[in-house]
Design an enzyme around this catalytic site. Structure first.
Site, PDB file in Angstrom:
ATOM      1  N   HIS A   1       0.822  -1.211   0.000  1.00 55.00           N
ATOM      2  CA  HIS A   1       0.000   0.000   0.000  1.00 55.00           C
ATOM      3  C   HIS A   1       0.854   1.258   0.000  1.00 55.00           C
ATOM      4  CE1 HIS A   1       0.458  -0.864   4.394  1.00 55.00           C
ATOM      5  NE2 HIS A   1       0.589   0.450   4.502  1.00 55.00           N
TER       6      HIS A   1
ATOM      7  N   HIS B   1       3.938   7.072   3.899  1.00 54.96           N
ATOM      8  CA  HIS B   1       4.874   5.959   3.739  1.00 54.96           C
ATOM      9  C   HIS B   1       4.436   5.016   2.629  1.00 54.96           C
ATOM     10  CE1 HIS B   1       1.989   4.142   6.692  1.00 54.96           C
ATOM     11  NE2 HIS B   1       2.220   3.026   6.019  1.00 54.96           N
TER      12      HIS B   1
ATOM     13  N   GLU C   1       7.574   0.996   5.243  1.00 60.20           N
ATOM     14  CA  GLU C   1       7.028  -0.069   6.079  1.00 60.20           C
ATOM     15  C   GLU C   1       7.269  -1.397   5.367  1.00 60.20           C
ATOM     16  OE1 GLU C   1       2.750   0.179   6.436  1.00 60.20           O
ATOM     17  OE2 GLU C   1       2.685  -1.245   8.107  1.00 60.20           O
TER      18      GLU C   1
HETATM   19 CO    CO Z   1       1.096   1.248   6.339  1.00 60.49          CO
END
Ligand code: CO
Length: 136
Positions: free
Chosen positions: A7, A79, A130
């Site tokens: 994502h 992020h 991440e």
């Molecule tokens: Co995330």
């Protein structure tokens, strides 16, 4: 080590209006808001054919998103999340190579119920990364 883009996370000031923008202007399929207390966010997932977008709104006084919005009042990209097969192996390898992990340096459970770690943006070309372990 590196898998799919899981994502892209966008920090927003007002989750309801950002959600409505994606729903009405782009015809996006948007989830119900979900509170993730451990990460200090309320999140909405937008499903795309090849990945998903997460809209993040601050939740609680110590939210990392609140600090981000102080520096970026209009919101913006917060992020990127890449998938990995083995989060502990990835964390060990990155630490060995001198990449700083945020928080305790141990995986925590992310918004999708999978273990995640965050890499320091100063060690990663200015972008908060991440890594998420996704069961195959
Ligand atoms: Co995330």
């Amino acid at each position: 080590m590196l898998g799919r883009l899981n994502h892209v996370a966008l920090a927003v000031r007002d989750l309801a209006s950002a959600t409505e923008l994606y729903r009405t202007r782009l015809g996006a399929s948007v989830s119900e808001p979900q509170a993730v207390l451990e990460h200090g966010v309320t999140v909405v997932f937008i499903e795309l054919p090849n990945t998903r977008i997460e809209l993040l709104e601050p939740l609680g006084p110590n939210s990392p998103i609140a600090k981000f919005l102080e520096r970026n009042p209009e919101g913006g990209m917060h992020h990127l999340c890449y998938e990995v097969d083995d989060i502990r192996a990835a964390a060990e390898r990155l630490k060995r190579d001198g990449v700083r992990l945020l928080g305790s340096g141990q995986p925590t459970i992310g918004a999708h119920g999978n273990p995640v770690i965050f890499l320091h943006p100063k060690d990663f070309a200015g972008t908060l990364i991440e890594l998420e372990e996704v069961p195959r």
